[in-house]
Write an enzyme that holds these catalytic residues in place. Structure first.
Site, mmCIF file in Angstrom:
data_model
loop_
_atom_site.group_PDB
_atom_site.id
_atom_site.type_symbol
_atom_site.label_atom_id
_atom_site.label_comp_id
_atom_site.label_asym_id
_atom_site.label_seq_id
_atom_site.Cartn_x
_atom_site.Cartn_y
_atom_site.Cartn_z
ATOM 1 N N PHE A 11 0.829 -1.206 0.000
ATOM 2 C CA PHE A 11 0.000 0.000 0.000
ATOM 3 C C PHE A 11 0.873 1.270 0.000
ATOM 4 O O PHE A 11 0.805 2.087 -0.929
ATOM 5 C CB PHE A 11 -0.928 -0.075 1.226
ATOM 6 N N ASN A 102 19.287 -7.698 7.352
ATOM 7 C CA ASN A 102 19.768 -7.865 5.971
ATOM 8 C C ASN A 102 19.891 -6.516 5.264
ATOM 9 O O ASN A 102 20.864 -6.250 4.556
ATOM 10 C CB ASN A 102 18.821 -8.779 5.187
ATOM 11 N N TYR A 148 4.063 -7.556 16.243
ATOM 12 C CA TYR A 148 4.343 -6.366 15.425
ATOM 13 C C TYR A 148 5.074 -5.309 16.247
ATOM 14 O O TYR A 148 6.143 -4.832 15.854
ATOM 15 C CB TYR A 148 3.020 -5.814 14.901
ATOM 16 N N THR A 178 -2.668 5.246 8.478
ATOM 17 C CA THR A 178 -2.679 5.829 7.132
ATOM 18 C C THR A 178 -3.713 5.096 6.292
ATOM 19 O O THR A 178 -3.946 3.904 6.493
ATOM 20 C CB THR A 178 -1.272 5.691 6.512
#
Ligand code: UDP
Length: 316
Positions: A11, A102, A148, A178
């Site tokens: 998104f 990474n 999360y 958002t």
């Protein structure tokens, strides 16, 4: 200038790809489509300045980039809606830990600037209001949202470790709620749920009594803030809130959407969610001062654009 964007077909990531291309950057996008879709970037695939690779960032190695040496890395890959990160609990923890490392190692190799998409969730169920960047948060480390919240907090911590140890140019954005086109119909977020329910002539589902608050930022405003924060000089080591400080209760949001979509069939109150933050509103003083940025799109206006998008998605 070259930018590597993880979560490129998501998104927010897909709008970032568009924005950086428009500003003259070469863009290398990576995504594994876990909570996104190629259609968000399919219109960019013929652009000679855009490269796209289907890959889980947890498996990203410098060899995947070929001769692309990023000046900036934007790490935006992660499930981000509560329904998604509950479904993909382990993947969420890994992309924000191993995936972040990474990306940091690639930044170290090329001395790239590294921009982390963090979240207002690092503030948890906040005990101060509105939330400014110096607040440490109130997070349940073992609750359903912890996969999360704690993973993003780990992402912030390891990013700052690279900043301190290696003097990398590290920047952290705490993104508040958002919304806009390209949210998924079934991503479970409140705005997509309410709009889709209203368009289908169903009841809007409110968890709890609807007195909890959120502050909703239209995606174009967020993307402008991210672009400025990622490209301005002398912001290394900075952490910034980006979001819209206009705060609404979830009940108010339901009423606005029912006014804009008359086919809605009223409200259904469901049990409250565990650990659902009671309040959320960004203090954006720092973003205003550093970036001369503040949101421009008012909630009703942004909702109208978003409703148009969902009408097209639902073929109404
Ligand atoms: N919410 C709701 N009904 C829905 C989806 C969400 O009442 O169908 C509420 C949810 O409990 C939370 C707020 O809306 O208080 C925002 O939820 P969302 O999933 O959009 O994002 P969050 O801010 O919780 O990450």
């Amino acid at each position: 200038m070259k930018v590597l964007i993880t979560g490129a077909s998501g998104f927010v990531g897909s709008f970032l790809c568009e924005k950086f291309l428009k500003e003259g950057f070469e863009v290398f996008g990576i995504d594994n489509f876990i909570t996104s879709h190629i259609k968000n970037v399919s219109h960019l695939l013929n652009n000679k300045n855009f490269k796209f690779l289907e890959l889980d960032v947890c498996n990203l190695k410098v060899e995947h980039l070929g001769d692309f040496k990023p000046d900036i890395i934007l790490h935006f890959a992660s499930p981000a809606s509560p329904v998604d990160y509950y479904k993909y609990q382990i993947e969420t923890m890994l992309v924000n830990s191993i995936g972040t490392k990474n990306c940091l190692d690639i930044a170290l190799k090329f001395n790239s600037r590294f921009v982390l998409a963090s979240t207002s969730e690092v503030y948890g169920d906040p005990l101060i209001h509105p939330q400014n960047e110096s607040y440490w948060g109130n997070v349940n480390p073992i609750g359903p949202r912890s996969v999360y919240d704690e993973a993003k907090r780990f992402g912030e911590a390891i990013s700052m470790a690279y900043y301190r140890l290696y003097k990398l140019d590290i920047r952290i954005i705490r993104i508040f709620n958002t919304y806009g086109p390209r949210m998924r119909i079934n991503d479970g977020r409140v705005i997509s749920n309410f709009i889709v329910q209203a368009l289908k002539g169903e009841k809007l589902t409110i968890y709890g009594d609807g007195s909890q608050t959120r502050s909703f930022c239209y995606v174009s405003d967020l993307v402008e803030g991210i672009y400025r924060f990622s490209t301005y000089n002398n912001l290394s080591g900075q952490v910034i809130n980006l979001g819209n400080p206009s705060e609404f209760t979830i009940l108010q949001l339901a009423e606005i959407i029912m006014k804009l979509i008359p086919s809605a069939k009223g409200i259904e109150f469901l049990p409250p969610l565990e650990d659902d933050p009671r309040k959320r509103r960004p203090d954006i003083t720092k973003a205003k001062n550093l970036l001369n940025w503040e949101p421009k799109v008012k909630l009703e206006e942004g909702l109208i654009y978003t409703i148009d998008y969902f009408k097209r998605e639902l073929m109404l």
